[in-house]
Scaffold this active site. Structure first.
Site, PDB file in Angstrom:
ATOM      1  CG  ASP A 227      -1.805   1.144   1.365  1.00 32.54           C
ATOM      2  OD1 ASP A 227      -2.437   1.505   0.355  1.00 32.54           O
ATOM      3  OD2 ASP A 227      -1.913   1.727   2.472  1.00 32.54           O
TER       4      ASP A 227
ATOM      5  CG  ASP B 270      -1.577   8.397   2.190  1.00 32.45           C
ATOM      6  OD1 ASP B 270      -0.760   9.162   1.649  1.00 32.45           O
ATOM      7  OD2 ASP B 270      -2.288   8.720   3.159  1.00 32.45           O
TER       8      ASP B 270
END
Lengths: 306, 306
Positions: free
Chosen positions: A30, A32
């Site tokens: 991922d 952020d």
């Protein structure tokens, strides 16, 4: 199947950590809250990502954000110090465009979303309508009467759209009422809480369209199973030797579990060790799925072992 | 508890029908599809409604439509031949305003909806903001930064709003994130299908706000239990001697069942005898609840027995 469950990586020996690192050759991460926050890289994250790539691991950024194209993600990643190219990016807008390309779609897409989606459609030569502001003309009756459905529309894609409106919902629901029209959603994140504000997520827009269309979409984003198929097939990945890294148990870690990947939670975003303890103590098997194999304060802490 | 279940009234004897009519002294009736369709009264419906009133029955029009005030409903009803006054109308906008009045609400309401709601708030002296168009100014970041939450907002009402937008959803979710803010929805009807078009219903807007707010509203409309409380208490009604008339089993008839009223389906709107047969054959108790006590081709067919 990992030999760990809810284990703090920092409590393992150096040998154990190196064995763990050797147990995967593909890394999905991922963005952020894991490798950056807004426009700032997290400490040590670029170095770890770059070391993974140098050491020959396949690496992919996997993001639910549908507002950027893959080239835009690359531009940001490179600017923040990550040595990645477009081939390292899996975004939901890209997945939606690939989905339509793979089924041989040759009609027009009605898009609720941004240029993040439409540029990915352009890249695979698929026509689209709908992006940008679209609000009521005079009265609702006038607007409905003025709406002439485009007979070439064969799919509706719903992503994040700051111009989402009643009129767009009416058009999407009307197209989705026609036989054979494909319904895709980029992701279903509910919202982004900020101090004193709540920014609705794509999931809120999707649920409005689902309610009025009385149909469920195929969802591209984490943690939905579609992304597993794409990752396994398109990228020829061995699930058992793949690591999913994230900061959210109910999207990133759950995606990993849904795909039979190994999983690592980093505590630089949404969920922390205390959340893991709570999930692990649950009697509900669905909640237990949220427990990552291992967790770590931050991704940069892996650097000494690479 | 009625002695009938899924029975065609037309197959009963005149004596049985008259006994059935004597078994209720309050009549609640849906409007569209029961007493009128758009701007045309259904044959015999005004005569039946007027006879009910003449014969001393309490009569109420119960509508989920939140776009009209009670005076506007009365104006239409009288124009179409019904001898009713404002006291005969129970609308969801009225119920929402009454709800806030009854809890001693003295702050401001953020409204997603139309003047159908705000005029009812005006009538009970409750301040409101939000009605009318509200779209993005320049960028999302600008719009979020420009949004200064009104510290006096203590409730959010969501009803039918043809100007519904991402910005309104952001504001509603932000207010609903504050402690103590009341969340009301007028109704949850999903959509209004038309030839070649689908008009989203209030339920689609409500689900968008629910997803981004991560909260459930108190729903005023059929078939939710709140309306039963109001009808029982405010109008001093004996459920066993009350008849609910409707054309939709999953709103009107279900409301009746939820309130322990007697129920009559008329076949001039959505559901027909064939639907009743299907519900009655189901093993699912929730589906069985959709079976009305009795049904009739049209309300006007009662006229000879009144």
């Amino acid at each position: 199947m990992s030999k760990y469950s809810g284990k703090n990586l920092a409590t393992l020996s150096e040998v154990e950590i190196k064995q763990w690192i050797d147990s995967f050759d593909t890394v999905l991460t991922d963005c952020d809250g894991v490798i950056w926050v807004d426009n700032n890289p997290l400490p040590g994250a670029p170095e770890v990502v770059n070391k993974f790539i140098e050491n020959g691991k396949k690496l992919f950024f996997v993001t639910n954000n549908s507002t950027k194209t893959r080239p835009e993600f690359v531009e940001k990643a490179v600017r923040l110090g990550f040595n990645v190219t477009i081939d390292n990016i899996i975004s939901t807008a890209y997945l939606a465009a690939q989905y339509l390309k793979n089924v041989g779609f040759s009609k027009t897409v009605y898009t609720i979303g941004s240029t993040g989606i439409t540029k990915e459609l352009d890249a695979v030569g698929i026509r689209h309508i709908g992006v940008g502001p679209d609000t009521l003309r005079e009265t609702l009756a006038d607007t409905v009467a003025d709406f002439v459905p485009d007979p070439d529309v064969g799919a509706v894609i719903v992503g994040f759209d700051e111009h989402f409106s009643f009129v767009k919902m009416m058009k999407a629901a009307s197209y989705l009422n026609l036989p054979g029209v494909i319904f895709l959603a980029t992701n279903t994140d509910e919202r982004f809480p900020m101090p004193d504000r709540v920014i609705p997520g794509t999931g809120a827009i999707v649920n409005a369209v689902v309610t009025s269309a009385e149909r469920k979409p195929i969802v591209m984003g984490k943690p939905n199973p579609h992304i597993c198929e794409i990752i396994r097939k398109q990228y020829n990945v061995d699930p058992a030797r793949t690591l999913m890294i994230g900061d959210r148990c109910n999207t990133d870690i759950l995606l990993g579990k849904n795909c039979d990947f190994q999983t690592l939670l980093v505590e630089t975003g949404i969920h922390k060790a205390a959340d893991i303890e709570q999930y692990a103590a649950s009697d509900d098997p669905e909640t237990k799925k949220l427990v990552p194999d291992v967790y770590l304060a931050k991704l940069g802490d892996l650097l000494p072992f690479l």
